[in-house]
Design an enzyme around this catalytic site. Structure first.
Site, PDB file in Angstrom:
ATOM      1  N   THR A 176      10.170  43.852  14.651  1.00 22.39           N
ATOM      2  CA  THR A 176      10.639  43.132  13.464  1.00 22.39           C
ATOM      3  C   THR A 176      12.102  42.712  13.646  1.00 22.39           C
ATOM      4  O   THR A 176      12.801  43.219  14.522  1.00 22.39           O
ATOM      5  CB  THR A 176      10.551  44.012  12.206  1.00 22.39           C
ATOM      6  OG1 THR A 176      11.409  45.158  12.355  1.00 22.39           O
ATOM      7  CG2 THR A 176       9.130  44.488  11.975  1.00 22.39           C
ATOM      8  N   ASP A 177      12.540  41.773  12.817  1.00 21.63           N
ATOM      9  CA  ASP A 177      13.943  41.386  12.802  1.00 21.63           C
ATOM     10  C   ASP A 177      14.466  41.507  11.376  1.00 21.63           C
ATOM     11  O   ASP A 177      13.749  41.953  10.480  1.00 21.63           O
ATOM     12  CB  ASP A 177      14.132  39.974  13.368  1.00 21.63           C
ATOM     13  CG  ASP A 177      13.478  38.897  12.514  1.00 21.63           C
ATOM     14  OD1 ASP A 177      13.290  39.098  11.289  1.00 21.63           O
ATOM     15  OD2 ASP A 177      13.155  37.829  13.059  1.00 21.63           O
ATOM     16  N   GLN A 178      15.704  41.121  11.163  1.00 21.87           N
ATOM     17  CA  GLN A 178      16.303  41.361   9.855  1.00 21.87           C
ATOM     18  C   GLN A 178      15.758  40.433   8.766  1.00 21.87           C
ATOM     19  O   GLN A 178      16.111  40.602   7.604  1.00 21.87           O
ATOM     20  CB  GLN A 178      17.826  41.283   9.937  1.00 21.87           C
ATOM     21  CG  GLN A 178      18.393  39.903  10.173  1.00 21.87           C
ATOM     22  CD  GLN A 178      19.916  39.949  10.239  1.00 21.87           C
ATOM     23  OE1 GLN A 178      20.483  40.834  10.884  1.00 21.87           O
ATOM     24  NE2 GLN A 178      20.589  39.021   9.602  1.00 21.87           N
ATOM     25  N   MET A 179      14.891  39.477   9.125  1.00 18.58           N
ATOM     26  CA  MET A 179      14.179  38.735   8.096  1.00 18.58           C
ATOM     27  C   MET A 179      12.975  39.549   7.581  1.00 18.58           C
ATOM     28  O   MET A 179      12.272  39.119   6.669  1.00 18.58           O
ATOM     29  CB  MET A 179      13.679  37.388   8.630  1.00 18.58           C
ATOM     30  CG  MET A 179      14.796  36.345   8.787  1.00 18.58           C
ATOM     31  SD  MET A 179      14.220  34.864   9.692  1.00 18.58           S
ATOM     32  CE  MET A 179      12.915  34.289   8.567  1.00 18.58           C
TER      33      MET A 179
END
Lengths: 146, 146, 146, 146
Positions: free
Chosen positions: A23-26
């Protein structure tokens, strides 16, 4: 022929879980992870059809990726179960083209479609012709034009 | 005093930016990225001191990681500039130990401390002794006992 | 206009080193790393032109990737210096398209060309129109049709 | 009691395949991938015991990694099936410690042992006490001192 018509639906698929690290920070799986999933799907597709990528490499052949296309349709989230459906659509001695559909298992929603083009290369990285030993089984599994 | 006061502070450092792909859904750099940064810092430390990791590998030697330690002190965020300070603290023919400090450049806050232990291996992956050609310069740069 | 003619050549670029962790067992940078490099190049392109991706996100806007294209031309190896040249070729309120050229700095060889298409989304992931505050500077930097 | 004595052996495990993208140019899985595998193993351990990490996060709690230890024993190769065995060895309101054993399924060889220490944090990243709702089930599954 038993597989005509809906041949691609019986191709082996891979199911994987979206990892937290992916995952990423979005709050969604980062777009650079999809090529990794497609690669894993391709390896399982081969295994399920009796072709081992390890054996291809043991013959001194790599299937180097020469092109990549991805169309992102819906976000994938941590812990989602994703089904990677792989199909071989072109099989020539100097070029293989695979297409992919990534679907979220829980609601069958389409996450992404994609494609990779591969060039057989020798251990030095030079393009080569796929020998008949490998071209024939790939060609037999090819499903163009669906 | 062997270390002439503050020797380790003059060791070459690496500055890097936290990539968007390196964040996770907690909104911070994922903990699995730090070993990658430490590795990149180690490579720049070597380069800055006249040692090329490519040349080590060209001699058929890999410095395989046999142990990793990390203590995470503060989160790193997307686009932060991080300074990776690397120090060699043990240099023996069969074992190298590096230590790292990761600091956010904007406010000098300590992000993490870490260490890696390396075992010289030959191309088949077997442990080997580091030849004098490489052991000597590593030993000369070693700063134990801080 | 000062920048007409060869405008794109003066766009800010990013230089990066291929990390050891980015290689695969074929001895080259894995194809899934290129989208990460393109993203890093895009962020530096923005910064160099006075646009901060952090500020875009602070306004509650993400530039979600909706499509990715990559054509791999030559392998990138560990420790290669790669220049990522980024260009904005479409800037509409609901769609941005960036194109990239990845070049090995040591010999100017073309490593890859690529493109990403982005859709502005709100914090819930829904597509939105890019407000004028951001659309205008993006549009001013757009270089279609080179 | 059925589980007494060898309790930890009945803890849920995860099996995963080494992905091609996870290899490096030494021809083995890169050392930075192991923390990702440990994290995936931890998530499956929780799921198998009726604890959902998604539900922990839905309560506004993250289990931030504050320390990582890894000891690499044998290389993992592309396509190897790896079993990740996870065990919770400390469960306090402000600290959880998990330990891991990574084993190659084909020959039962030990690939790595590791540990992660976690600090419960709130959405702003501040350390917090794990509420009883979560501390109690974690404590019930804790197996110190094996």
């Amino acid at each position: 022929m038993a597989r005509a018509g809906n041949a691609s639906f019986s191709d082996p698929t891979l199911q994987l879980r979206v990892r937290f690290a992916e995952t990423d920070q979005m709050g969604v799986a980062h777009h650079s992870v999809y090529p990794v999933w497609m690669e894993a799907g391709r390896v399982e597709w081969m295994r399920g059809l009796g072709l081992s990528y390890i054996e291809v490499e043991a013959d001194g052949i790599s299937l180097a990726v020469s092109a990549l296309e991805l169309s992102y349709r819906a976000a994938a989230h941590f812990d989602d179960l994703i089904t990677v459906a792989t199909r071989l659509v072109t099989a020539r001695s100097r070029l293989l083209r695979f297409e992919y559909r990534l679907v979220r298992a829980s609601d069958d929603s389409l996450i992404a479609t994609g494609a990779t083009v591969h060039v057989p290369t020798d251990p030095s990285g030079r393009a080569m012709r796929l020998p008949a030993k490998w071209l024939e089984p790939f060609a037999a599994l090819c499903r163009p034009g669906d």
